[in-house]
Design a protein around this motif. Sequence first.
Motif: not given
Length: 351
Positions: A24-32, A74-77, A88-89
């Motif tokens: 949705n337009d409100e949330t941009f999710t990134i996994v580090l 979000i962190y993988t560790r 990880r993916p």
Amino acid sequence: MKFNYCCLIIIFMFLTTTSAFSQNDETFTIVLDAGHGGKDPGNSYHGYTEKDIALKTVLKVGTFLEKTDNLKIIYTRTTDVFIELANRPKTANKANANLFVSIHCNSVKSFQPSGTETFVMGLSRSDLNLEVAKKENSVILLEDNFKDTYQGFDPNKPESLIGLTILQEENLNNSIILATEIQDNFTNNLKRNSRGIKQQPLWVLDAVYMPSVLIELGFLSNKEEGEFLNSEEGQDQMALQIANAIVEYKKKYFGTGRIVDRAIQNTKTTLPTDTASNDKESVYKVQLLASSKKIALTPSNFRGLSNITSTFDSEIYRYMYGETSSIEIAKKMQLQAKLAGYPDAFVIVFK
């Protein structure tokens, strides 16, 4: 759980047209993703250890990004633990993330090389890139039952690396755009030596459904650069540039519920369907690759292929082979391109 490659491709094709771009337009999710960890230290030179530097830098990137509205991290560790490469993916896919960013440090036997480089998924015939791919994928060998999990994948065999490549046209284009933002920040703002943006089949990038990059912060084998990356100041500076690049990318390409490749939109191109008919108003070409570098349009630079054209938008060059109004001929050209050494070549149509 076995990593079924055929299923992966089917799932990827479905998700890239539905849920992978339906945030949705409100949330941009990134996994580090902090590379290595636990029993896998990664590179270690002059007292500097890759797993520690990667984790500290990742956490700093997250701290900077937390100041941005409507962004989920979000962190993988977050600690010194061993994470199997397949997980990880999987973390990014489960979260339906918009970006996956993996952070590492480089090294070679010589103490002289230095500089940053950012990898995106793709096929490269550069021996140096191949060595990087072997090194980053070698963590697989530390896992229990790795032969079953990865179905015979051997990080030391080039044929296994070739097998990692799948068709990710939209994701690859967006990955290159993000990689360009990152490398430009390192070079322009920190005056770090840039080794450029490179396409390479890395398992951790191959298995995600979204745009992804793997950043090599620098060479720990270079004592001066290793000292910089191991320092609090160095990590702060590198993390800030990565975070700024991500925010800039989000600002430019996210906001309508879909990460958009503006260059494709601006040239008004679409992917042809199996039912596409010949249309005098349509021109079909075969895209060979996308790059931040300008390449002379000569056959010797494109493995003998002639009739090469290019477009340039958003700091990205796209190189295409041939031109025809027939979808059937276009598919034959696509096969020619693949046989010439471009396994990711795909047909596009210009209206």
